[in-house]
Scaffold this motif. Sequence first.
Motif, mmCIF file in Angstrom:
data_model
loop_
_atom_site.group_PDB
_atom_site.id
_atom_site.type_symbol
_atom_site.label_atom_id
_atom_site.label_comp_id
_atom_site.label_asym_id
_atom_site.label_seq_id
_atom_site.Cartn_x
_atom_site.Cartn_y
_atom_site.Cartn_z
ATOM 1 N N ALA A 43 -14.736 61.841 30.332
ATOM 2 C CA ALA A 43 -15.111 62.403 31.073
ATOM 3 C C ALA A 43 -14.152 61.861 32.169
ATOM 4 N N SER A 44 -13.632 61.067 32.152
ATOM 5 C CA SER A 44 -13.066 59.951 33.072
ATOM 6 C C SER A 44 -11.976 60.242 32.417
ATOM 7 N N ASN A 45 -11.103 60.164 31.095
ATOM 8 C CA ASN A 45 -10.426 59.687 30.019
ATOM 9 C C ASN A 45 -10.216 58.405 30.578
ATOM 10 N N SER A 46 -11.161 57.277 30.124
ATOM 11 C CA SER A 46 -10.596 56.116 30.785
ATOM 12 C C SER A 46 -11.728 54.667 29.145
ATOM 13 N N VAL A 47 -11.021 53.528 29.775
ATOM 14 C CA VAL A 47 -11.600 53.117 28.532
ATOM 15 C C VAL A 47 -12.269 51.925 29.273
ATOM 16 N N PHE A 48 -12.664 51.340 28.310
ATOM 17 C CA PHE A 48 -13.477 50.247 28.682
ATOM 18 C C PHE A 48 -13.016 48.699 28.545
ATOM 19 N N LEU A 49 -11.925 47.789 29.187
ATOM 20 C CA LEU A 49 -11.759 46.996 29.205
ATOM 21 C C LEU A 49 -12.719 46.018 30.443
ATOM 22 N N TRP A 58 -6.140 41.432 29.755
ATOM 23 C CA TRP A 58 -7.361 42.670 29.328
ATOM 24 C C TRP A 58 -7.404 43.105 27.604
ATOM 25 N N GLN A 59 -8.603 43.157 27.309
ATOM 26 C CA GLN A 59 -8.811 43.269 25.651
ATOM 27 C C GLN A 59 -10.657 44.519 26.052
ATOM 28 N N LEU A 60 -10.515 44.357 24.497
ATOM 29 C CA LEU A 60 -11.348 45.372 24.002
ATOM 30 C C LEU A 60 -12.667 44.406 23.876
ATOM 31 N N PRO A 61 -14.062 44.962 24.426
ATOM 32 C CA PRO A 61 -14.773 43.992 24.207
ATOM 33 C C PRO A 61 -15.461 43.545 22.974
ATOM 34 N N GLY A 62 -15.817 42.953 21.997
ATOM 35 C CA GLY A 62 -16.185 42.662 21.060
ATOM 36 C C GLY A 62 -16.822 41.047 21.176
ATOM 37 N N GLY A 63 -16.651 40.595 18.854
ATOM 38 C CA GLY A 63 -17.001 39.287 19.306
ATOM 39 C C GLY A 63 -17.369 39.241 17.731
ATOM 40 N N GLY A 64 -17.189 38.135 17.092
ATOM 41 C CA GLY A 64 -17.738 37.614 15.909
ATOM 42 C C GLY A 64 -19.131 37.777 15.147
ATOM 43 N N ALA A 131 -14.505 42.954 33.956
ATOM 44 C CA ALA A 131 -14.720 44.088 32.965
ATOM 45 C C ALA A 131 -14.696 45.420 33.584
ATOM 46 N N GLY A 132 -14.091 46.669 33.355
ATOM 47 C CA GLY A 132 -14.494 47.937 34.192
ATOM 48 C C GLY A 132 -14.185 48.905 33.140
ATOM 49 N N PHE A 133 -13.980 50.218 33.913
ATOM 50 C CA PHE A 133 -13.272 51.201 32.478
ATOM 51 C C PHE A 133 -12.171 51.261 33.501
ATOM 52 N N PHE A 134 -10.566 51.895 33.201
ATOM 53 C CA PHE A 134 -9.858 51.971 33.200
ATOM 54 C C PHE A 134 -9.129 53.177 32.615
ATOM 55 N N PRO A 135 -8.532 54.241 33.529
ATOM 56 C CA PRO A 135 -8.224 55.244 32.934
ATOM 57 C C PRO A 135 -6.808 54.630 32.155
ATOM 58 N N LEU A 136 -6.557 55.907 30.809
ATOM 59 C CA LEU A 136 -6.361 56.029 30.108
ATOM 60 C C LEU A 136 -4.258 55.308 30.718
ATOM 61 N N ASP A 137 -3.737 56.069 31.880
ATOM 62 C CA ASP A 137 -2.831 56.072 31.945
ATOM 63 C C ASP A 137 -2.912 55.319 33.082
ATOM 64 N N ARG A 138 -3.290 55.038 33.450
ATOM 65 C CA ARG A 138 -3.718 53.337 34.423
ATOM 66 C C ARG A 138 -3.963 52.233 34.231
#
Length: 164
Positions: A43-49, A58-64, A131-138
Amino acid sequence: MADPDDAFRQHGWPGLRARLFHLYFALTRPMTLGTRGLIHDTASNSVFLIRHTYVPGWQLPGGGVEAGETMAEALTRELAEEGNIALTAPPVLKSMHFNRRASRRDHVGFYLIEQFSQTAPKLPDHEIAEAGFFPLDRLPQGTTPATLRRIGEVFRDEPASPYW
């Protein structure tokens, strides 16, 4: 030519702590396996970092992946811990990567998630500084090179690298 990942290596106590943490896993597991999720809010064309307290950038969430856990179960657990994010549909496995920066035996399963809910914004804790959502162009300054590569592979159809 300078290594683009050098700027994201920790020095001093945080770097030693990160290396000791990885050494513990290397000694207790013959091979390490992890998951990372690209959470895309269409909806907002954003990603969670996320930004950890113990490694820069800043990186993608995840782990072992823990013993007795599937990759999808590990991803589900990590998303809840690092972002208060719950999957509402199965994640899509996009690629597998050899993480030679971590060790000679570390691999990462990379997933795309577009169906999810966030129960509450993620507040800072002992592991997650921000942590938060960021627009792909920002995307935020300091987004790690590996994160930028995964975003490029998904949204710009760049070829998937075998390396994290």
